[in-house]
Motif scaffolding. Structure first.
Motif, PDB file in Angstrom:
ATOM      1  N   GLY A 201       0.852  -1.179   0.000  1.00  0.00           N
ATOM      2  CA  GLY A 201       0.000   0.000   0.000  1.00  0.00           C
ATOM      3  C   GLY A 201       0.882   1.220   0.000  1.00  0.00           C
ATOM      4  O   GLY A 201       2.107   1.131  -0.114  1.00  0.00           O
ATOM      5  N   ARG A 202       0.254   2.366   0.132  1.00  0.00           N
ATOM      6  CA  ARG A 202       1.026   3.598   0.023  1.00  0.00           C
ATOM      7  C   ARG A 202       2.155   3.663   1.048  1.00  0.00           C
ATOM      8  O   ARG A 202       3.253   4.133   0.754  1.00  0.00           O
ATOM      9  CB  ARG A 202       0.093   4.793   0.211  1.00  0.00           C
ATOM     10  N   ASN A 203       1.908   3.180   2.256  1.00  0.00           N
ATOM     11  CA  ASN A 203       2.919   3.271   3.303  1.00  0.00           C
ATOM     12  C   ASN A 203       3.178   1.930   3.978  1.00  0.00           C
ATOM     13  O   ASN A 203       3.624   1.889   5.119  1.00  0.00           O
ATOM     14  CB  ASN A 203       2.487   4.302   4.360  1.00  0.00           C
ATOM     15  N   GLN A 204       2.916   0.842   3.278  1.00  0.00           N
ATOM     16  CA  GLN A 204       3.099  -0.474   3.882  1.00  0.00           C
ATOM     17  C   GLN A 204       3.975  -1.351   2.992  1.00  0.00           C
ATOM     18  O   GLN A 204       3.681  -1.555   1.815  1.00  0.00           O
ATOM     19  CB  GLN A 204       1.756  -1.178   4.105  1.00  0.00           C
ATOM     20  N   VAL A 205       5.057  -1.847   3.554  1.00  0.00           N
ATOM     21  CA  VAL A 205       5.935  -2.779   2.857  1.00  0.00           C
ATOM     22  C   VAL A 205       6.191  -3.962   3.767  1.00  0.00           C
ATOM     23  O   VAL A 205       6.090  -3.856   4.995  1.00  0.00           O
ATOM     24  CB  VAL A 205       7.282  -2.123   2.460  1.00  0.00           C
ATOM     25  N   ASP A 206       6.510  -5.105   3.173  1.00  0.00           N
ATOM     26  CA  ASP A 206       6.779  -6.293   3.973  1.00  0.00           C
ATOM     27  C   ASP A 206       7.582  -7.280   3.141  1.00  0.00           C
ATOM     28  O   ASP A 206       7.660  -7.171   1.924  1.00  0.00           O
ATOM     29  CB  ASP A 206       5.465  -6.940   4.447  1.00  0.00           C
ATOM     30  N   THR A 207       8.170  -8.264   3.820  1.00  0.00           N
ATOM     31  CA  THR A 207       8.912  -9.330   3.155  1.00  0.00           C
ATOM     32  C   THR A 207       7.940 -10.423   2.736  1.00  0.00           C
ATOM     33  O   THR A 207       7.175 -10.919   3.562  1.00  0.00           O
ATOM     34  CB  THR A 207       9.981  -9.915   4.087  1.00  0.00           C
ATOM     35  N   ALA A 208       7.977 -10.788   1.463  1.00  0.00           N
ATOM     36  CA  ALA A 208       7.096 -11.846   0.969  1.00  0.00           C
ATOM     37  C   ALA A 208       7.852 -13.122   0.644  1.00  0.00           C
ATOM     38  O   ALA A 208       7.260 -14.190   0.572  1.00  0.00           O
ATOM     39  CB  ALA A 208       6.338 -11.368  -0.266  1.00  0.00           C
ATOM     40  N   GLY A 209       9.152 -13.031   0.419  1.00  0.00           N
ATOM     41  CA  GLY A 209       9.951 -14.205   0.117  1.00  0.00           C
ATOM     42  C   GLY A 209      11.384 -13.985   0.544  1.00  0.00           C
ATOM     43  O   GLY A 209      11.903 -12.879   0.445  1.00  0.00           O
ATOM     44  N   ALA A 210      12.022 -15.039   1.046  1.00  0.00           N
ATOM     45  CA  ALA A 210      13.406 -14.926   1.512  1.00  0.00           C
ATOM     46  C   ALA A 210      14.040 -16.302   1.559  1.00  0.00           C
ATOM     47  O   ALA A 210      13.350 -17.298   1.780  1.00  0.00           O
ATOM     48  CB  ALA A 210      13.457 -14.280   2.898  1.00  0.00           C
ATOM     49  N   THR A 211      15.345 -16.348   1.364  1.00  0.00           N
ATOM     50  CA  THR A 211      16.051 -17.624   1.418  1.00  0.00           C
ATOM     51  C   THR A 211      16.530 -17.966   2.826  1.00  0.00           C
ATOM     52  O   THR A 211      17.045 -19.050   3.044  1.00  0.00           O
ATOM     53  CB  THR A 211      17.262 -17.620   0.463  1.00  0.00           C
ATOM     54  N   SER A 212      16.381 -17.045   3.772  1.00  0.00           N
ATOM     55  CA  SER A 212      16.703 -17.330   5.172  1.00  0.00           C
ATOM     56  C   SER A 212      15.977 -16.330   6.052  1.00  0.00           C
ATOM     57  O   SER A 212      15.521 -15.270   5.583  1.00  0.00           O
ATOM     58  CB  SER A 212      18.212 -17.257   5.443  1.00  0.00           C
ATOM     59  N   ASP A 213      15.891 -16.652   7.326  1.00  0.00           N
ATOM     60  CA  ASP A 213      15.255 -15.727   8.258  1.00  0.00           C
ATOM     61  C   ASP A 213      16.097 -14.478   8.473  1.00  0.00           C
ATOM     62  O   ASP A 213      15.573 -13.421   8.828  1.00  0.00           O
ATOM     63  CB  ASP A 213      15.015 -16.428   9.606  1.00  0.00           C
ATOM     64  N   THR A 214      17.393 -14.572   8.237  1.00  0.00           N
ATOM     65  CA  THR A 214      18.259 -13.402   8.390  1.00  0.00           C
ATOM     66  C   THR A 214      17.872 -12.316   7.396  1.00  0.00           C
ATOM     67  O   THR A 214      17.940 -11.118   7.709  1.00  0.00           O
ATOM     68  CB  THR A 214      19.737 -13.783   8.215  1.00  0.00           C
ATOM     69  N   VAL A 215      17.460 -12.708   6.197  1.00  0.00           N
ATOM     70  CA  VAL A 215      16.994 -11.730   5.218  1.00  0.00           C
ATOM     71  C   VAL A 215      15.774 -10.987   5.754  1.00  0.00           C
ATOM     72  O   VAL A 215      15.667  -9.766   5.618  1.00  0.00           O
ATOM     73  CB  VAL A 215      16.644 -12.423   3.884  1.00  0.00           C
ATOM     74  N   VAL A 216      14.866 -11.711   6.359  1.00  0.00           N
ATOM     75  CA  VAL A 216      13.665 -11.080   6.912  1.00  0.00           C
ATOM     76  C   VAL A 216      14.060 -10.056   7.975  1.00  0.00           C
ATOM     77  O   VAL A 216      13.512  -8.939   8.023  1.00  0.00           O
ATOM     78  CB  VAL A 216      12.716 -12.137   7.515  1.00  0.00           C
ATOM     79  N   ARG A 217      15.030 -10.411   8.818  1.00  0.00           N
ATOM     80  CA  ARG A 217      15.479  -9.466   9.843  1.00  0.00           C
ATOM     81  C   ARG A 217      16.134  -8.239   9.216  1.00  0.00           C
ATOM     82  O   ARG A 217      15.930  -7.107   9.678  1.00  0.00           O
ATOM     83  CB  ARG A 217      16.454 -10.169  10.793  1.00  0.00           C
ATOM     84  N   ALA A 218      16.905  -8.440   8.152  1.00  0.00           N
ATOM     85  CA  ALA A 218      17.533  -7.307   7.464  1.00  0.00           C
ATOM     86  C   ALA A 218      16.476  -6.385   6.872  1.00  0.00           C
ATOM     87  O   ALA A 218      16.596  -5.155   6.942  1.00  0.00           O
ATOM     88  CB  ALA A 218      18.476  -7.814   6.375  1.00  0.00           C
ATOM     89  N   HIS A 219      15.439  -6.966   6.288  1.00  0.00           N
ATOM     90  CA  HIS A 219      14.348  -6.159   5.745  1.00  0.00           C
ATOM     91  C   HIS A 219      13.585  -5.437   6.845  1.00  0.00           C
ATOM     92  O   HIS A 219      13.238  -4.251   6.707  1.00  0.00           O
ATOM     93  CB  HIS A 219      13.391  -7.053   4.954  1.00  0.00           C
TER      94      HIS A 219
END
Length: 248
Positions: free
Chosen positions: A70-88
């Protein structure tokens, strides 16, 4: 257009020469990879493939997809590890970083050559260096009419990404954007993020049951997905519904 973080003070010798970097890359047939992206059954599978193929094609340590919901909403939808999610998540929390920048500027590739000396996004880079990532490459996922998100690849060594890596990642991002445009609407985006959250719940259950960390729990789910030839989301749903792994 490409932008690099400003140079810092002299550092230790960089990564191996190009010949060594080439050996790290998976010799994927790019045409087959692109075809597989377009043949994905739905948005969830498209996003899973984008991350997995990008890691293999570039020869990096991790990859992930950040989506604009959305205009002000971003999120992680795919990642090869949980560390990527934490970085995002750190980018969202700190409101800075190359992945967010690629969301805003759809004609620009962003490259961080060393997170320990980066001055363009200093708070995020310092936090990500603590996670082990030293190099980052972020490219937009967008068509002429719509922004979808960003494709982000990570390496544990500094100055890991060269011009060839940037070209390969950009090719994948363009085809991924076309695939997303073909099968995604805003509800599809939210579904992809919901799948990511379901995976997080399953990971938490595996971590608690076996006393392992998040990355190892993610690897357990990924290996089960590959062994059973079913989507990562469906493996996670089985774990949650069964309150653990089926063989427990």
């Amino acid at each position: 257009m490409t932008t690099d973080s400003p140079a810092g003070p002299p550092e230790a010798p960089g990564p191996p020469e190009d010949a060594e970097r080439t050996r790290r890359r998976d010799p994927l047939d790019l045409a087959q990879t692109v075809l597989a992206l377009h043949e994905a059954a739905d948005s969830d599978e498209t996003i899973e493939r984008i991350a997995a193929y990008s890691r293999a094609a570039v020869g990096c340590d991790d990859a992930g997809v950040m989506l604009l919901l959305g205009r002000n909403q971003v999120d992680t939808a795919g990642a090869t590890s949980d560390t990527v999610v934490r970085a995002h998540d750190l980018q969202i929390k700190l409101d800075e970083g190359p992945c967010l920048a690629a969301l805003e500027h759809t004609e620009t590739i962003y490259r961080v050559e060393d997170t320990t000396t980066d001055t363009q996004w200093p708070r995020w880079s310092a936090a990500v260096a603590d996670l082990g990532y030293r190099s980052v490459l972020s490219v937009p996922l967008a068509t002429k009419s719509r922004r979808y998100g960003s494709l982000n690849v990570y390496a544990f060594e500094p100055r890991a990404f060269d011009q060839d890596d940037m070209a390969v990642t950009m090719i994948l991002a363009r085809h991924a954007s076309a695939s997303l445009a073909a099968n995604l609407d805003i509800e599809g985006l939210r579904k992809a993020v919901d799948a990511r959250k379901l995976i997080g719940i399953a990971m938490g259950m595996i971590m608690e049951r076996y006393g392992i960390d998040a990355d190892r729990a993610f690897d357990v789910l990924r290996r089960l997905s590959q062994a059973e030839n079913i989507k990562l989301r469906d493996v996670a749903r089985q774990v949650v519904e069964d309150r653990g792994l089926s063989h427990d």
